[in-house]
Design a protein around this motif. Structure first.
Motif, short mmCIF file in Angstrom:
data_model
loop_
_atom_site.label_atom_id
_atom_site.label_comp_id
_atom_site.label_asym_id
_atom_site.label_seq_id
_atom_site.Cartn_x
_atom_site.Cartn_y
_atom_site.Cartn_z
N LYS A 185 0.79 -1.13 0.05
CA LYS A 185 0.05 -0.11 0.13
C LYS A 185 0.91 1.36 -0.05
CE LYS A 185 -4.11 -2.30 2.47
NZ LYS A 185 -4.58 -2.13 3.77
N ASN A 186 2.11 1.22 -0.42
CA ASN A 186 3.22 2.02 -0.23
C ASN A 186 3.25 2.78 1.10
OD1 ASN A 186 5.11 3.55 -1.70
ND2 ASN A 186 3.62 5.03 -2.55
N VAL A 187 3.07 2.20 2.11
CA VAL A 187 3.26 2.80 3.46
C VAL A 187 4.60 2.25 3.81
CG1 VAL A 187 2.33 2.88 5.86
CG2 VAL A 187 1.00 2.70 3.71
N LEU A 188 5.65 3.33 4.69
CA LEU A 188 6.84 2.81 5.03
C LEU A 188 6.56 2.20 6.40
CD1 LEU A 188 9.76 3.88 5.07
CD2 LEU A 188 9.34 5.41 6.56
N PHE A 205 16.16 -12.42 5.77
CA PHE A 205 16.02 -13.85 5.99
C PHE A 205 14.89 -14.53 6.45
CE2 PHE A 205 20.17 -11.65 7.67
CZ PHE A 205 21.02 -12.64 7.29
N ASN A 206 14.72 -15.65 5.93
CA ASN A 206 13.16 -16.14 5.95
C ASN A 206 12.29 -15.46 5.21
OD1 ASN A 206 11.70 -18.43 6.47
ND2 ASN A 206 11.72 -17.79 8.78
N VAL A 207 12.28 -15.08 4.23
CA VAL A 207 11.21 -14.36 3.68
C VAL A 207 10.01 -14.96 3.54
CG1 VAL A 207 12.84 -12.93 2.37
CG2 VAL A 207 12.27 -14.96 1.34
N SER A 208 8.86 -14.10 3.37
CA SER A 208 7.74 -14.75 3.38
C SER A 208 6.63 -13.71 2.61
CB SER A 208 6.94 -14.82 4.87
OG SER A 208 6.92 -13.55 5.27
N MET A 209 5.56 -14.02 2.55
CA MET A 209 4.64 -13.16 1.59
C MET A 209 4.69 -11.66 2.21
SD MET A 209 2.60 -12.64 -0.85
CE MET A 209 2.09 -14.24 -1.08
N GLU A 210 4.60 -11.38 3.61
CA GLU A 210 4.78 -10.13 4.37
C GLU A 210 6.20 -9.45 3.92
OE1 GLU A 210 4.03 -12.86 5.76
OE2 GLU A 210 1.95 -12.40 6.30
N THR A 211 7.00 -10.04 3.31
CA THR A 211 8.31 -9.59 2.94
C THR A 211 8.05 -8.69 1.49
OG1 THR A 211 9.56 -11.28 4.10
CG2 THR A 211 10.84 -9.75 2.69
N SER A 212 7.20 -8.99 0.76
CA SER A 212 6.79 -8.49 -0.73
C SER A 212 6.65 -7.03 -0.19
CB SER A 212 5.82 -9.10 -1.18
OG SER A 212 6.09 -10.93 -1.60
N GLY A 213 7.17 -6.18 -1.40
CA GLY A 213 6.69 -4.73 -1.38
C GLY A 213 7.55 -3.91 -2.21
N PHE A 214 7.77 -2.67 -1.73
CA PHE A 214 8.60 -1.89 -2.66
C PHE A 214 9.90 -1.64 -1.78
CE2 PHE A 214 4.34 -1.07 -4.04
CZ PHE A 214 4.25 -1.47 -5.33
N TYR A 215 11.08 -1.34 -2.25
CA TYR A 215 12.43 -0.95 -1.64
C TYR A 215 13.05 0.00 -2.48
CZ TYR A 215 11.70 -5.21 1.27
OH TYR A 215 10.98 -6.26 2.04
N VAL A 216 13.44 1.07 -1.66
CA VAL A 216 13.99 2.32 -2.37
C VAL A 216 15.43 2.25 -1.66
CG1 VAL A 216 13.80 4.66 -2.71
CG2 VAL A 216 11.88 3.69 -2.66
N CYS A 217 16.42 2.64 -2.42
CA CYS A 217 17.94 2.60 -2.07
C CYS A 217 18.23 4.11 -2.56
CB CYS A 217 18.82 1.63 -2.87
SG CYS A 217 20.46 2.06 -2.36
N LEU A 218 18.60 5.00 -1.36
CA LEU A 218 19.41 6.33 -1.45
C LEU A 218 20.77 6.24 -1.43
CD1 LEU A 218 18.72 9.29 -1.98
CD2 LEU A 218 18.45 9.59 0.71
N SER A 219 21.47 6.81 -2.62
CA SER A 219 22.81 6.95 -2.59
C SER A 219 23.24 8.39 -2.63
CB SER A 219 23.44 6.22 -3.93
OG SER A 219 25.07 6.29 -4.07
#
Length: 488
Positions: A185-188, A205-219
């Motif tokens: 839902k695009n919530v941090l 580690f030990n990923v599951s359905m709850e691990t799915s989502g969007f990840y942002v990397c800031l350089s």
């Protein structure tokens, strides 16, 4: 206080003594930061042992580091104020030296990452080689980080350990990396327990359905920052995309093959009755004409012979009785001659009767050939029933494939083996089709042979008809002779 004054005096004395002992070279700044593309000027100060020196050589260079070799910007010679710029920096570097002020200045235009290193100023004076002959300053060229590249390391399935990497190809100073996670839902949200993050690598580690989502990397660094996005979808082990696509593709190929086989079978069924109907009229034509022609020919010929005989006998008797009674003996002789002719006709009739029996034998042979054709047709009909049984078996195989697909227990290798078996069946059907085509060619040859036999019968009929005409001519000749004899 006395101790501090003593220490200060000692240090001052040492510096004065070292200055008097040899050359001293220093840089105006220990480090310098500048943005990429800007111009920069570095200053080098030196103090020789002697105030007047016939020759002074000042060399500006860049020390080698882990990724680049040493570079020479240029060299200054006090004799004739000669400046020698390195071939790589012609038009980009310049050296200005003031001997009276004891300083030299290096100017670099539009600096790049190549100049981001330790810059050295080396002074050479003949007879003044002791002391500190060179000074350095660190030039840091600042570059904002490039857009980072985010990648997945590992397999995103339930219970697996995976890593997300984030790397910028360039950036000075070295960029720092920061990961953030968002749900569907695009919530941090915070990272799961045991998650680690170091140098742009986010370990899950030990990923599951709850691990799915969007990840942002800031350089980011002092100059600027960039970011990249990554969408993570964790799936069950049985939902592997490659295997699923393989199963679906195999099913589609199997269905397409079944449709092609059904279409070919239907097309052959439509063609078979037409081929049989072509040969049927020929067989029916051969059943009747032989007997009908023989019987009609026999009846008509006997009728003509009887009519002509009665007419001739009646006319002869009447003429002989009215005209001449004395020539009875001559008439009897002529009657004997006619009897001989009639015997000859009977012999010819017997020959023709034998020919008719031969025609009946030929007709029986052809009737047997027609029975052979019927047997061949029954054999083909049985082959068509065999094809229907095969088609029913294949429909059953298709239902079995659907059950295997619904249960998700079938493997791609098994589907490939079944596809190979169907190909073999298709080759067998092609061989059967070739055999049937050969049988059809054989029927056409038999049909051509029968047509040739029919032409032969027509020729025999024409010959017999010519014989009958010959008999009629003989009879007319005898009648004329008889008439002439009577008249005489």
């Amino acid at each position: 206080m006395t101790n501090w004054k003593l220490i200060f005096c000692c240090f001052h004395l040492i510096s004065v003594m070292s200055a008097g002992f040899g050359l001293e070279v220093t840089m105006s700044q220990e480090s310098l930061e500048v943005a990429r593309g800007d111009d920069v000027t570095l200053t080098c100060n030196f103090k020789p042992k002697n105030q007047n020196n016939p020759l002074t050589i000042i060399t500006w260079s860049g020390d080698a580091d882990g990724t680049a070799q040493k570079v020479i910007f240029g060299t200054y010679y006090s004799e004739n104020n000669l400046v020698d710029i390195g071939p790589e920096y012609e038009g980009k570097a310049s050296i200005a030296t003031e001997l009276a002020a004891r300083k030299s200045m290096l100017t670099l235009k539009q600096v790049s990452m190549k100049e981001s290193r330790k810059i050295r100023c080396y002074v050479q004076i003949p007879g003044d080689n002791e002391g500190q002959t060179s000074g350095t300053t660190f030039l840091l060229v600042q570059v904002p980080p490039s857009k980072p590249i985010c990648k997945l390391v590992g397999t995103a399935e339930y219970g697996q350990n995976i890593s997300l990497t984030c790397v910028s190809e360039e950036g000075s100073p070295t960029p720092t990396y920061k990961w953030e996670g968002y749900d569907v839902k695009n919530v941090l949200r915070p990272f799961p327990p045991k998650t680690t993050e170091k140098d742009g690598v986010l370990s899950l580690f030990n990923v599951s359905m709850e691990t799915s989502g969007f990840y942002v990397c800031l350089s980011s660094n002092k100059v600027g920052s960039e970011k990249c996005n990554f969408t993570l979808s964790v799936i069950p082990p049985s939902m592997n995309i490659a295997s699923t696509l393989g199963i679906v593709g195999g099913c589609i190929a199997g269905v397409a093959l079944l449709i092609i086989i059904i279409f070919c079978c239907c097309r052959k069924r439509k063609q078979k009755p037409e081929e049989y109907e072509v040969g049927t009229p020929v067989v029916e034509y051969l059943d009747k004409p032989l007997a009908v022609v023989a019987e009609d020919y026999k009846d008509q010929r006997m009728k003509n012979i009887d009519e002509q005989s009665e007419k001739v006998n009646h006319d002869d008797v009447r003429d002989n009785y009215d005209d001449r009674m004395g020539i009875r003996d001559d008439l009897s002789n002529r009657d004997d001659d006619r009897k001989g002719s009639r015997d000859e006709l009977s012999y010819r009739y017997d020959d023709q009767r034998g020919s008719r029996d031969e025609l009946r034998v030929r007709y029986d042979d052809r009737k047997g050939s027609r029975d052979d054709l019927r047997d061949r047709y029954d054999d083909r009909k049985g082959s068509r029933d065999d094809l229907r049984d095969r088609y029913d078996d294949r429909r059953g195989s298709r239902d079995e494939l659907r059950e295997r697909y619904n249960e998700r227990r079938g493997s791609r290798d098994e589907l490939r083996e079944r596809n190979d078996e169907r190909r073999g069946s298709r080759d067998e059907l092609r061989e059967r089709n070739d055999e049937r085509r050969g049988s059809r060619d054989e029927l056409r040859e038999r049909y051509d042979e029968r047509r040739g036999s029919r032409d032969e019968l027509r020729e025999r009929y024409d010959e017999r008809r010519g014989s009958r005409d010959d008999l009629s001519n003989r009879y007319d000749d005898k009648r004329e002779r008889h008439t002439v004899g009577i008249i005489e």
